[in-house]
Every structure is written in structure tokens, then in C-alpha cells.
Design a protein around this motif. Structure first.
Motif, PDB file in Angstrom:
ATOM      1  N   GLY A 164      -7.263  96.452  73.753  1.00 23.32           N
ATOM      2  CA  GLY A 164      -6.535  97.153  74.805  1.00 23.32           C
ATOM      3  C   GLY A 164      -5.852  98.409  74.295  1.00 23.32           C
ATOM      4  O   GLY A 164      -5.838  99.444  74.974  1.00 23.32           O
ATOM      5  N   ALA A 165      -5.299  98.338  73.066  1.00 17.04           N
ATOM      6  CA  ALA A 165      -4.644  99.506  72.474  1.00 17.04           C
ATOM      7  C   ALA A 165      -5.649 100.627  72.241  1.00 17.04           C
ATOM      8  O   ALA A 165      -5.351 101.811  72.479  1.00 17.04           O
ATOM      9  CB  ALA A 165      -3.978  99.107  71.152  1.00 17.04           C
TER      10      ALA A 165
ATOM     11  N   SER B 281      -4.260 102.772  81.034  1.00 12.32           N
ATOM     12  CA  SER B 281      -4.958 101.519  81.328  1.00 12.32           C
ATOM     13  C   SER B 281      -5.623 100.949  80.078  1.00 12.32           C
ATOM     14  O   SER B 281      -6.000 101.690  79.165  1.00 12.32           O
ATOM     15  CB  SER B 281      -6.016 101.760  82.406  1.00 12.32           C
ATOM     16  OG  SER B 281      -6.835 100.620  82.580  1.00 12.32           O
ATOM     17  N   THR B 282      -5.779  99.644  80.056  1.00 17.82           N
ATOM     18  CA  THR B 282      -6.512  98.978  78.974  1.00 17.82           C
ATOM     19  C   THR B 282      -8.017  98.957  79.263  1.00 17.82           C
ATOM     20  O   THR B 282      -8.788  98.407  78.468  1.00 17.82           O
ATOM     21  CB  THR B 282      -6.037  97.527  78.784  1.00 17.82           C
ATOM     22  OG1 THR B 282      -6.262  96.796  80.005  1.00 17.82           O
ATOM     23  CG2 THR B 282      -4.570  97.468  78.411  1.00 17.82           C
TER      24      THR B 282
ATOM     25  N   GLN C  82      -5.673  92.320  72.193  1.00  8.66           N
ATOM     26  CA  GLN C  82      -4.574  93.277  72.336  1.00  8.66           C
ATOM     27  C   GLN C  82      -4.907  94.591  71.642  1.00  8.66           C
ATOM     28  O   GLN C  82      -4.635  95.673  72.167  1.00  8.66           O
ATOM     29  CB  GLN C  82      -3.285  92.682  71.767  1.00  8.66           C
ATOM     30  CG  GLN C  82      -2.654  91.610  72.642  1.00  8.66           C
ATOM     31  CD  GLN C  82      -1.415  91.007  72.002  1.00  8.66           C
ATOM     32  OE1 GLN C  82      -1.454  90.509  70.866  1.00  8.66           O
ATOM     33  NE2 GLN C  82      -0.309  91.047  72.716  1.00  8.66           N
TER      34      GLN C  82
ATOM     35  N   GLN D 260     -13.761  93.548  81.327  1.00  7.51           N
ATOM     36  CA  GLN D 260     -12.732  93.952  80.374  1.00  7.51           C
ATOM     37  C   GLN D 260     -11.386  93.297  80.667  1.00  7.51           C
ATOM     38  O   GLN D 260     -10.499  93.281  79.813  1.00  7.51           O
ATOM     39  CB  GLN D 260     -12.590  95.472  80.378  1.00  7.51           C
ATOM     40  CG  GLN D 260     -13.764  96.191  79.753  1.00  7.51           C
ATOM     41  CD  GLN D 260     -13.647  97.694  79.873  1.00  7.51           C
ATOM     42  OE1 GLN D 260     -12.576  98.282  79.634  1.00  7.51           O
ATOM     43  NE2 GLN D 260     -14.727  98.360  80.255  1.00  7.51           N
TER      44      GLN D 260
ATOM     45  N   HIS E 208      -8.395 101.243  73.946  1.00  4.49           N
ATOM     46  CA  HIS E 208      -8.712 101.855  75.232  1.00  4.49           C
ATOM     47  C   HIS E 208      -7.575 102.737  75.734  1.00  4.49           C
ATOM     48  O   HIS E 208      -7.804 103.815  76.299  1.00  4.49           O
ATOM     49  CB  HIS E 208      -9.013 100.772  76.265  1.00  4.49           C
ATOM     50  CG  HIS E 208     -10.361 100.152  76.100  1.00  4.49           C
ATOM     51  ND1 HIS E 208     -10.854  99.196  76.960  1.00  4.49           N
ATOM     52  CD2 HIS E 208     -11.330 100.349  75.169  1.00  4.49           C
ATOM     53  CE1 HIS E 208     -12.064  98.829  76.560  1.00  4.49           C
ATOM     54  NE2 HIS E 208     -12.364  99.507  75.482  1.00  4.49           N
ATOM     55  N   LYS E 209      -6.351 102.292  75.541  1.00  8.13           N
ATOM     56  CA  LYS E 209      -5.204 103.084  75.984  1.00  8.13           C
ATOM     57  C   LYS E 209      -5.158 104.434  75.264  1.00  8.13           C
ATOM     58  O   LYS E 209      -4.888 105.476  75.879  1.00  8.13           O
ATOM     59  CB  LYS E 209      -3.903 102.320  75.727  1.00  8.13           C
ATOM     60  CG  LYS E 209      -3.574 101.252  76.772  1.00  8.13           C
ATOM     61  CD  LYS E 209      -2.329 100.474  76.352  1.00  8.13           C
ATOM     62  CE  LYS E 209      -1.909  99.477  77.432  1.00  8.13           C
ATOM     63  NZ  LYS E 209      -1.101 100.111  78.490  1.00  8.13           N
TER      64      LYS E 209
ATOM     65  N   GLN F 294       1.137 103.810  76.133  1.00  8.31           N
ATOM     66  CA  GLN F 294       1.402 102.538  76.822  1.00  8.31           C
ATOM     67  C   GLN F 294       1.321 102.678  78.341  1.00  8.31           C
ATOM     68  O   GLN F 294       1.131 101.678  79.046  1.00  8.31           O
ATOM     69  CB  GLN F 294       2.781 102.000  76.426  1.00  8.31           C
ATOM     70  CG  GLN F 294       2.831 101.363  75.049  1.00  8.31           C
ATOM     71  CD  GLN F 294       2.167  99.997  74.994  1.00  8.31           C
ATOM     72  OE1 GLN F 294       1.143  99.761  75.631  1.00  8.31           O
ATOM     73  NE2 GLN F 294       2.733  99.098  74.214  1.00  8.31           N
TER      74      GLN F 294
ATOM     75  N   THR G 258      -9.668  92.469  77.062  1.00  4.39           N
ATOM     76  CA  THR G 258      -8.516  93.271  76.645  1.00  4.39           C
ATOM     77  C   THR G 258      -7.222  92.588  77.087  1.00  4.39           C
ATOM     78  O   THR G 258      -7.206  91.843  78.062  1.00  4.39           O
ATOM     79  CB  THR G 258      -8.558  94.690  77.247  1.00  4.39           C
ATOM     80  OG1 THR G 258      -8.489  94.615  78.674  1.00  4.39           O
ATOM     81  CG2 THR G 258      -9.824  95.430  76.848  1.00  4.39           C
ATOM     82  N   ARG G 259      -6.163  92.885  76.364  1.00  6.81           N
ATOM     83  CA  ARG G 259      -4.822  92.419  76.708  1.00  6.81           C
ATOM     84  C   ARG G 259      -3.852  93.576  76.514  1.00  6.81           C
ATOM     85  O   ARG G 259      -4.123  94.522  75.771  1.00  6.81           O
ATOM     86  CB  ARG G 259      -4.386  91.236  75.813  1.00  6.81           C
ATOM     87  CG  ARG G 259      -5.200  89.972  75.988  1.00  6.81           C
ATOM     88  CD  ARG G 259      -4.882  89.271  77.295  1.00  6.81           C
ATOM     89  NE  ARG G 259      -5.525  87.968  77.383  1.00  6.81           N
ATOM     90  CZ  ARG G 259      -6.772  87.767  77.790  1.00  6.81           C
ATOM     91  NH1 ARG G 259      -7.510  88.816  78.138  1.00  6.81           N
ATOM     92  NH2 ARG G 259      -7.289  86.565  77.840  1.00  6.81           N
ATOM     93  N   GLU G 260      -2.701  93.506  77.167  1.00  5.95           N
ATOM     94  CA  GLU G 260      -1.686  94.536  76.978  1.00  5.95           C
ATOM     95  C   GLU G 260      -1.164  94.474  75.543  1.00  5.95           C
ATOM     96  O   GLU G 260      -0.706  93.417  75.089  1.00  5.95           O
ATOM     97  CB  GLU G 260      -0.542  94.337  77.959  1.00  5.95           C
ATOM     98  CG  GLU G 260      -0.854  94.787  79.378  1.00  5.95           C
ATOM     99  CD  GLU G 260      -1.011  96.297  79.489  1.00  5.95           C
ATOM    100  OE1 GLU G 260      -0.402  97.024  78.676  1.00  5.95           O
ATOM    101  OE2 GLU G 260      -1.724  96.749  80.400  1.00  5.95           O
TER     102      GLU G 260
END
Length: 330
Positions: free
Chosen positions: A177-178, A201-202, A174, A276, A180-181, A198, A280-282
Motif C-alpha cells: 500500500g505504501a 490511495s493504496t 502494508q 487490490q 502505491h501511495k 498518506q 494492500t493495507r493502509e
């Protein structure tokens, strides 16, 4: 503003690390809700600065530097995690008293420092399995290398799937993912707020996951030009060619990022983006806040560092009054 080098970003225990031109910053969420940061400054030798500019060589340099820098930041994150897990003891006692968690995390740090060894093992094991299981039935060199690449891919996907079942790894993904966002939001030119970030994309073209996929694909091509006599000859060849594969993969990673907005060519980066989906996760909003804090801190320090370097232009970068691992101030 100096442009951050987002390729250096990575998730750590309950936090995120970003790497800029001169500074790497880790931000972690403490148990009381505070966000704490840790900074290290790059002070490369003249030789390293030269090697960083040489195509096909800079990939190995980046890999080694990532392992060394990542170890420092992982140690910081693990120490803060340990402090929060034992709130009833004084901070001094928590910092000096070994525990099972500390020992486990110590092994993790050692694993980061042994990044090259791990890469060698990941190279040698598929070559060994492919030779033992398939070479007696298949003589075509290209097909043999395709099978070896397939085994690598299966091992990688299986490993990622297994570790992703652990709650701690899910949180790690997670934070990944953050990270990458935040990079995607910054590159889109929007304000770095939780809501704006938010919406991004992740997935990102410069991710280390993409680099791993490229080493597999490029390895299949490079190894096809070299024959071998037996399984040990095959393994030795792979290990000797590893720096070349890493160097080419790094250059390909930079190229796929450069052409990601060009139709058709943007598909070159898709295999890494697909991987990915596993790494990655939201993220939650509070995890995005940590990523934003790390990124903004990195930008501030990078700019301060660049200004000092400009003022002291006769002094090599990294010797401008900054003290390496010490922060400029919170």
C-alpha cells in the motif's frame, strides 16, 4: 528527470522495491531504525532490448525479468531481516550461519524464480478441476470456460484471504500500500512527504494484482476459441496458450492505465483495483518513509545512469562504466 516505471514496484520483507528505466532499488527498515538500500542495474542484451519493444511479446519478457530481479532483492531483504533477528552474533557469523528462517526465505526466493512454473500450475489446476467436476454436465464451451475462470478466481481469493491472516503478510501488504501511495503522489505532482503520500490511495492501475485479474478474464475469452477432447487436451491447450494470454494481459494493463482518467473506459481497470483491496493495507508513517526512500533513491540513480549513457552514446546502455549490481554510492 527520467520517468520511473512504477509497474516494477513491489513489497519485500519489511521493505519496498521500485523499478525505474535502468535501476531497481529496495529499501528496508533495519531494527535500529536505519533505512538501508540495495540497487541493481539493468544491463539487458540487445535481443532483450528489442523484445521489450514488441507488443504481446514484452509481457512475457517483463514477467521473467520481474522474477529474476525480485529474487535478488528478496534475498537482500531476507538477509537484513536475519541479521536483525540475531543481534548478539557478529555480522559475519550471521551472514554465513544458516537458520530455519534462512531456509524458509531460500524457498521463497526459489518461488520467485519459479514464477512461470507457478503460473502454469495456476493455469492447469483450474482446468483440471473444471473438467473433472463440470464437463460431464455442461457441454457449452463458453460456459465451461466461465466456470474455469470462476474456479481460478475462487482459488486466488481463497489463497489471498488465507495468507493475509498472518501478521508478516499483513505488514507485506502494508508496504504494498505504501508503494502505491508513493507512486500516486508522484504522478499527482506533489512533494513526496509522509503527510502528502498518506493522503493518496493504496490502489493503482499498473499493479501486478490487476495483471493477475486480467489474465483470468482474458483467458476466458481466448480459451473459448479452442475446443478440446479430454481433460489432458484441455490442460495442454491452456499451457500452450499461456504466453498469448500473458502478452494480451500485459497490453491490456498498459491500456487500462492509459485510459484511467477517461469516463466509462476507466471502469476497465476496476476488477484489478477490487483485488487490490485484498493485497494492500493502509501503511504506517514509518513504512511510508521506507517507500519514499526507495523511490527517491531510484530516481537519483536512474538520472545518473541516463546521463552516463548520454555521454557515452557510442557504448550500449548498461556498459557505461556502471558495474551492474554495485551501487553508485550512498
Amino acid at each position: 528527470m527520467s520517468k520511473p516505471v512504477a509497474y516494477g514496484g513491489q513489497a519485500v520483507i519489511e521493505g519496498v522495491m521500485f523499478g525505474g528505466r535502468y535501476v531497481q532499488v529496495t529499501a528496508v527498515r533495519r531494527k535500529d531504525g536505519r533505512i538501508e538500500t540495495y540497487e541493481t542495474f539493468s544491463r539487458p542484451s540487445p535481443l532483450i532490448r528489442v523484445l521489450r519493444r514488441i507488443p504481446f511479446v514484452r509481457g512475457m519478457v517483463a514477467l521473467i525479468e520481474a522474477g529474476i530481479s525480485g529474487a535478488k532483492h528478496l534475498q537482500f531483504a531476507s538477509e537484513r531481516y536475519e541479521l536483525d533477528e540475531a543481534p548478539d552474533r557478529p555480522d559475519e557469523e550471521k551472514s554465513s550461519s544458516p537458520s530455519q528462517l534462512e531456509m524458509i526465505l531460500g524457498v521463497a526466493v526459489a518461488g520467485v524464480l519459479s514464477l512461470l512454473f507457478g503460473k502454469m500450475l495456476f493455469t492447469a489446476l483450474p482446468a483440471f478441476l473444471a473438467s473433472i467436476l463440470f464437463d460431464r454436465y455442461i457441454s457449452n464451451l463458453i460456459v465451461q470456460n466461465l466456470i474455469e475462470g470462476g474456479i481460478k478466481t475462487l482459488l486466488l481469493l481463497g489463497y489471498l484471504f488465507l495468507i493475509s491472516q498472518a501478521p508478516a503478510i499483513k505488514r507485506l501488504f502494508q508496504y504494498h500500500g505504501a508503494e502505491h501511495k508513493v507512486i500516486n503522489a508522484y504522478e499527482a505532482g506533489v512533494e513526496l512527504t509522509v503527510d502528502n503520500v498518506q493522503q493518496r490511495s493504496t490502489l493503482h492501475y499498473r499493479c501486478g494484482s490487476s495483471f493477475i485479474v486480467l489474465t483470468i478474464l482474458i483467458g476466458v475469452v481466448i480459451y473459448s476459441f479452442f475446443s478440446y477432447e479430454n481433460v489432458w487436451d484441455r490442460i495442454a491447450t491452456r499451457l500452450l496458450l499461456l504466453p498469448i494470454v500473458v502478452g494480451l494481459s500485459y497490453e491490456m494493463l498498459k491500456f487500462t492505465n492509459a485510459v484511467r482518467d477517461i469516463p466509462i473506459l476507466n471502469y476497465l481497470g476496476y476488477p484489478g483495483l477490487w483485488l487490490q483491496k485484498l493485497t494492500t493495507r493502509e501503511p504506517r508513517d514509518d513504512q511510508v518513509e521506507v517507500a519514499i526512500a526507495a523511490f527517491e533513491r531510484m530516481r537519483i540513480l536512474d538520472d545518473q545512469y541516463a546521463e552516463k549513457a548520454a555521454v557515452s552514446s557510442k557504448v550500449p546502455i548498461g556498459m557505461t562504466g556502471l558495474t551492474g549490481d554495485e551501487p553508485l554510492g550512498k
